[in-house]
Design an enzyme around this catalytic site. Structure first.
Site, mmCIF file in Angstrom:
data_model
loop_
_atom_site.group_PDB
_atom_site.id
_atom_site.type_symbol
_atom_site.label_atom_id
_atom_site.label_comp_id
_atom_site.label_asym_id
_atom_site.label_seq_id
_atom_site.Cartn_x
_atom_site.Cartn_y
_atom_site.Cartn_z
ATOM 1 N N PRO A 194 -2.453 0.342 -8.949
ATOM 2 C CA PRO A 194 -2.605 0.066 -10.363
ATOM 3 C C PRO A 194 -1.833 -1.138 -10.849
ATOM 4 C CG PRO A 194 -1.006 1.793 -10.008
ATOM 5 C CD PRO A 194 -1.292 1.158 -8.699
ATOM 6 N N GLU A 195 -2.389 -1.814 -11.808
ATOM 7 C CA GLU A 195 -1.597 -2.752 -12.586
ATOM 8 C C GLU A 195 -1.309 -2.057 -13.909
ATOM 9 O OE1 GLU A 195 -2.847 -6.838 -12.369
ATOM 10 O OE2 GLU A 195 -3.524 -6.594 -10.305
ATOM 11 N N LYS A 204 4.490 -1.427 -15.147
ATOM 12 C CA LYS A 204 3.849 -0.544 -14.181
ATOM 13 C C LYS A 204 4.571 0.785 -14.045
ATOM 14 C CE LYS A 204 2.460 -4.686 -11.719
ATOM 15 N NZ LYS A 204 2.819 -5.565 -10.604
ATOM 16 N N ARG A 223 2.232 -12.240 -0.936
ATOM 17 C CA ARG A 223 1.034 -11.719 -1.600
ATOM 18 C C ARG A 223 -0.061 -12.773 -1.564
ATOM 19 N NH1 ARG A 223 2.069 -7.522 -4.827
ATOM 20 N NH2 ARG A 223 -0.079 -7.024 -4.300
#
Length: 291
Positions: free
Chosen positions: A2-3, A52, A282
């Site tokens: 999730p963001e 988050k 990333r």
DNA sequence: CCAAAATGTCTAG
DNA sequence: TAGACCTTTTGGC
């Protein structure tokens, strides 16, 4: 995975169907047995998200006069944590975000049944199970799951940057300040939760594309007007994500992203091939043609 | 069946 | 910067 939008949906879900109720807490998997014991039987008094992270407040419903014994369950889903919900009609119907659904990779998949006969046997590694008279929630795979005091929770939140989904007075200016005072690239900074809370790899790529910003641009080289626009775009895009329950930055659910996971495909704006490289571990996607 | 990947963050070196 | 960690799902044999 999730963001921020997913976590804010979760907070809303808890607000709608758990807050105000006594909660039975357990850890079917066992790894959170001690924490669950601390919370078991308390009333969930508040649910909120910052970035988050999810914060669930629990109060000792019986001892409201002599100072409320409040504990806070802090949850961070990390890369692959997820929550499942289920329950009766009251539980499902009270939710302002539709039927209980799984929040995580398979956002939007349905799991609600017509008749509620209590929570099912736990499937897999359920770290925490929260149960009320009307429904249940199962948490699995979180990076963080711990019981804090209120001051401890405030300390955590205090270290986070502004969250576009909260968008308080002064947040935009704070973001502009933080971003433009640093020489780190804007691509790197958008992933740092003390600069901008709630944005992850997808929103990073998509927001930079929408704003025609090259990820390599130094924060100190971003005009404050452009930084402010970036903030406003984040506010709009992420609120849309909360409404939809998924990230669609193009407006077209069929092709939800402009650049994220579209490397080597033609840019939807200029035709140049979308690029991909690794940045700080990333994957970073962008269009070298128009950003 | 097993390996790899996934919207994340931490720590050690 | 590399590795560790938390778990499920997907894709290739």
């Amino acid at each position: 995975m999730p963001e921020g939008h997913s976590v804010h949906r979760l907070a809303q879900q808890f607000s709608d169907v758990f807050v105000g109720s006594a909660v039975r807490a357990s850890s079917p998997q066992g790894r959170f047995a001690q924490g669950a014991e601390l919370l078991d039987g308390m009333v969930m008094s508040r649910a909120r998200a910052h970035g988050k992270q999810l914060f669930l407040d629990f109060s000792d419903g019986a001892a409201t006069c002599s100072g409320v014994a409040t504990r806070v369950l802090r949850v961070h889903l990390g890369l692959y944590g997820a929550l499942d919900f289920g329950g009766d009609q009251t539980f499902a119907g009270a939710s302002s975000i539709g039927a209980p659904r799984r929040i995580g990779e398979a956002e939007g998949s349905q799991i609600v049944g017509t008749e509620y006969v209590g929570p099912p046997e736990p499937v897999g590694a359920v770290r925490v199970r929260l149960v009320t008279d009307h429904g249940w929630g199962d948490l699995r795979g979180p990076t963080a799951c711990e019981v804090l005091t209120v001051p401890e929770a405030e300390l955590v939140i205090g270290k986070l940057g502004p969250d576009p989904l909260i968008n308080q007075q002064g947040d935009r200016e704070r973001f502009v300040q933080l971003l433009t005072r640093s020489k780190k690239s804007v691509g790197q900074q958008l992933m740092e939760q003390n600069i901008l809370a709630g944005v992850g790899n997808i929103y990073r790529a998509e927001l930079l594309f929408r704003q025609r910003l090259n990820p390599a641009t130094l924060g100190s080289s971003v005009p404050s007007g452009a930084a402010a626009s970036l903030w406003e775009d984040a506010v709009g895009a992420m609120n849309d994500g909360v409404r939809r329950g998924k990230i669609v930055t193009t407006g077209d659910p069929e092709v939800p992203h402009f650049v994220y996971q579209r490397n080597s495909q033609p840019c939807m704006r200029c035709g140049e091939l979308v690029a991909l490289r690794e940045l700080a571990g990333r994957k970073l996607y962008w269009c070298p043609g128009c950003q």
